[in-house]
Design an enzyme around this catalytic site. Structure first.
Site, PDB file in Angstrom:
ATOM      1  N   ASP A 204       3.390  -0.813   0.610  1.00 62.70           N
ATOM      2  CA  ASP A 204       3.450  -1.442  -0.589  1.00 62.70           C
ATOM      3  C   ASP A 204       4.634  -0.751  -1.389  1.00 62.70           C
ATOM      4  O   ASP A 204       5.089   0.304  -1.133  1.00 62.70           O
ATOM      5  CB  ASP A 204       1.716  -1.487  -1.159  1.00 62.70           C
ATOM      6  CG  ASP A 204       1.366   0.123  -1.265  1.00 62.70           C
ATOM      7  OD1 ASP A 204       2.328   1.064  -1.206  1.00 62.70           O
ATOM      8  OD2 ASP A 204       0.375   0.251  -2.080  1.00 62.70           O
ATOM      9  N   ASP A 206       4.087   1.236  -5.473  1.00 63.27           N
ATOM     10  CA  ASP A 206       3.330   1.775  -6.220  1.00 63.27           C
ATOM     11  C   ASP A 206       4.032   2.075  -7.674  1.00 63.27           C
ATOM     12  O   ASP A 206       5.008   2.633  -7.722  1.00 63.27           O
ATOM     13  CB  ASP A 206       2.501   3.086  -5.922  1.00 63.27           C
ATOM     14  CG  ASP A 206       1.881   2.648  -4.330  1.00 63.27           C
ATOM     15  OD1 ASP A 206       0.887   2.455  -4.547  1.00 63.27           O
ATOM     16  OD2 ASP A 206       2.755   3.246  -3.700  1.00 63.27           O
ATOM     17  N   ASP A 294       0.788  -1.957  -6.397  1.00 66.20           N
ATOM     18  CA  ASP A 294      -0.235  -1.352  -6.735  1.00 66.20           C
ATOM     19  C   ASP A 294       0.105  -0.850  -8.189  1.00 66.20           C
ATOM     20  O   ASP A 294       1.205  -0.334  -8.314  1.00 66.20           O
ATOM     21  CB  ASP A 294      -0.842   0.073  -6.000  1.00 66.20           C
ATOM     22  CG  ASP A 294      -1.613  -0.363  -4.787  1.00 66.20           C
ATOM     23  OD1 ASP A 294      -1.961  -1.454  -4.730  1.00 66.20           O
ATOM     24  OD2 ASP A 294      -1.704   0.670  -3.826  1.00 66.20           O
TER      25      ASP A 294
HETATM   26  N1  CTP Z   1      -3.938   6.830  -4.616  1.00 69.47           N
HETATM   27  C1  CTP Z   1      -4.759   7.147  -5.384  1.00 69.47           C
HETATM   28  N2  CTP Z   1      -6.042   6.158  -5.736  1.00 69.47           N
HETATM   29  C2  CTP Z   1      -5.832   5.013  -5.189  1.00 69.47           C
HETATM   30  C3  CTP Z   1      -5.062   4.493  -4.120  1.00 69.47           C
HETATM   31  C4  CTP Z   1      -3.849   5.654  -4.041  1.00 69.47           C
HETATM   32  O1  CTP Z   1      -4.789   8.286  -5.912  1.00 69.47           O
HETATM   33  N3  CTP Z   1      -6.797   4.146  -5.587  1.00 69.47           N
HETATM   34  C5  CTP Z   1      -2.672   7.755  -4.285  1.00 69.47           C
HETATM   35  C6  CTP Z   1      -2.896   8.226  -2.871  1.00 69.47           C
HETATM   36  O2  CTP Z   1      -3.554   9.577  -2.842  1.00 69.47           O
HETATM   37  C7  CTP Z   1      -1.396   8.321  -2.356  1.00 69.47           C
HETATM   38  C8  CTP Z   1      -0.725   7.690  -3.439  1.00 69.47           C
HETATM   39  O3  CTP Z   1      -1.500   6.972  -4.278  1.00 69.47           O
HETATM   40  O4  CTP Z   1      -1.065   9.690  -2.606  1.00 69.47           O
HETATM   41  C9  CTP Z   1       0.064   6.361  -2.943  1.00 69.47           C
HETATM   42  O5  CTP Z   1      -0.896   5.676  -1.942  1.00 69.47           O
HETATM   43  P1  CTP Z   1      -0.415   4.722  -0.858  1.00 69.47           P
HETATM   44  O6  CTP Z   1       0.218   3.591  -1.625  1.00 69.47           O
HETATM   45  O7  CTP Z   1      -1.478   4.307   0.010  1.00 69.47           O
HETATM   46  O8  CTP Z   1       0.570   5.375   0.205  1.00 69.47           O
HETATM   47  P2  CTP Z   1       2.183   5.715   0.210  1.00 69.47           P
HETATM   48  O9  CTP Z   1       2.121   7.229   0.189  1.00 69.47           O
HETATM   49  O10 CTP Z   1       2.730   5.197  -0.948  1.00 69.47           O
HETATM   50  O11 CTP Z   1       2.526   5.212   1.558  1.00 69.47           O
HETATM   51  P3  CTP Z   1       2.882   3.625   1.803  1.00 69.47           P
HETATM   52  O12 CTP Z   1       4.233   3.447   2.042  1.00 69.47           O
HETATM   53  O13 CTP Z   1       1.772   3.495   3.035  1.00 69.47           O
HETATM   54  O14 CTP Z   1       2.385   2.721   0.634  1.00 69.47           O
HETATM   55 MN    MN Z   2       2.460   3.086  -1.444  1.00 79.57          MN
HETATM   56 MN    MN Z   3      -0.557   2.014  -2.829  1.00 79.16          MN
END
Ligand code: CTP
Ligand code: MN
Ligand code: MN
Ligand code: MN
Length: 370
Positions: A204, A206, A294
């Site tokens: 995703d 963020d 997100d």
């Molecule tokens: N996070 C958080 N609370 C949430 C969702 C996510 O604090 N409700 C934090 C997670 O701890 C993470 C960061 O946001 O450290 C990013 O989360 P995520 O998008 O799931 O992972 P990524 O590291 O960005 O890897 P990916 O490429 O899979 O998205």
């Molecule tokens: Mn992510």
């Molecule tokens: Mn995320």
């Protein structure tokens, strides 16, 4: 270059050593095998071994060399009892335990079901125990009720399981930027998550968005969501209003989620907006793809803590919180840092301030890929 921050702790209880794994993206070591085992225990909901395998994975990720023999693993932390698989791979080129796990029917089914947006291990396990093994089993079973998130997950399954590229993340950055600035031109927007750590691909994208004026961020996300809807970008939205209470102490848990306003979105990304085109395997004629995005919106005075918390990786955040609590008697989470000795919250305007409060040298986002 800096790889690990080792804090020796020659206290009375045996001189334990705590490690904060600061891993870069240039992984030299095959860690897939350990990730399979971590996931196996995650599906079984047995936390101990799951964490142990994830930790071992982090340590391997942080090594600046390729592990070639057992001797290379000597003196490394967190590689104790749970390294049978690595040893087997080093010795025989394959691991019986990993191969057995990969062919395990329950593992395979839960892996498949949890790959759907909105389906966690609990639901996946429930379906497995009902005898369901495939998506068509789930979609044709009369008794199954899919919630809106899961319906969307199945609807956009192909797109959402396809990795998001850096070029796509950049294009989404412009879309978010435009939507947020249409609401408040002076908004503060930051890319976080894996792409801030320098990853080439993600599941995703963020973003952290807020307003310079404290309190005005409360209405920001609902307005941004309306704007995205108006412009035709919004395919799905799961919005959570803020439940943040500034008097509450940071969480004792190393993994607790935060209480800021946030939304989990699926956006429609047009081919023409992405430099070099969409990351699609089968060139379809649609000319667009669905992408998970997100957004989190903390008040400005918690911006640095939210940025640190949302930059990840999950294991890095966990290690940092653990370090804060066990080594510094401080509680860290996405909202703030509380010094238990001084009985006060420590303010921070940048991530550098937070690392300084913790008595650590600054660790760059690209070094947080533990
Ligand atoms: N996070 C958080 N609370 C949430 C969702 C996510 O604090 N409700 C934090 C997670 O701890 C993470 C960061 O946001 O450290 C990013 O989360 P995520 O998008 O799931 O992972 P990524 O590291 O960005 O890897 P990916 O490429 O899979 O998205
Ligand atoms: Mn992510
Ligand atoms: Mn995320
Ligand atoms: Mn992820």
């Amino acid at each position: 270059y800096l790889i690990q921050v080792c804090v020796s702790h020659p206290g009375s209880h045996g001189g334990s050593t705590r490690w904060l794994t600061a891993a870069t993206l240039n992984n030299n070591n095959k860690i897939d095998a350990l990730e399979v085992l971590a996931e196996y225990y995650e599906f079984k909901e047995i936390e101990g071994p799951c964490l142990a395998f994830r930790r071992a994975t982090s340590v391997l990720k942080s090594l600046p060399f390729v592990v070639q023999c057992l001797r290379d693993l000597r003196d490394l932390p967190c590689l104790g009892e749970h390294t049978k698989a690595i040893m087997e791979i080093l010795e025989y080129g394959r691991s019986f335990e990993v191969e057995q796990t990969l062919s395990d029917e329950r593992y395979q089914t839960l892996k498949l079901f949890t790959s759907v947006f909105g389906v966690g291990p609990k639901t996946a396990d429930k379906w497995y125990r009902q005898g369901l093994r495939s998506f068509s089993d789930v979609l044709t079973e009369p008794g199954i009720h899919l919630n809106r998130m899961q319906q969307t997950g199945f609807l956009h399954y192909g797109d959402i399981s396809r990795a998001v590229s850096k070029a796509e993340a950049r294009a989404l950055g412009s879309i978010i930027d435009e939507a947020v600035r249409a609401i408040t031109p002076d908004a503060i927007i930051a890319l976080t998550g894996g792409f801030r750590r320098g990853k080439e691909f993600g599941h995703d994208v963020d973003f952290l968005v807020t307003t310079p004026e404290l309190g005005r961020e409360r209405s920001l996300l609902p307005d941004v969501i309306d704007e995205l809807k108006k412009k035709g970008f919004l395919l799905y939205c799961d919005y959570h209003a803020s439940t943040f209470d500034m008097a509450r102490l940071p969480s004792f848990s190393f993994e607790a989620m935060d209480h800021f306003a946030k939304c989990f979105l699926i956006l429609r990304l047009e081919e023409g907006k992405v430099e070099g085109g969409l990351n699609s395997s089968e060139k379809d004629s649609r000319g667009w793809r669905a992408v998970r995005v997100d957004l989190v919106s903390p008040p400005l005075d918690r911006y640095a803590y939210a940025l640190l918390g949302w930059t990840g990786s999950r294991m890095f955040e966990r290690d940092l919180r653990r370090f804060a609590r066990l080594e510094r008697r401080m509680l860290l989470d996405n909202h703030g840092l509380y010094d238990k000795t001084k009985k006060e919250f420590l303010a921070a305007t940048t991530e550098k301030d937070i690392f300084a409060h913790l008595g650590l040298e600054y660790i760059e986002p690209w070094q947080r890929n533990a």
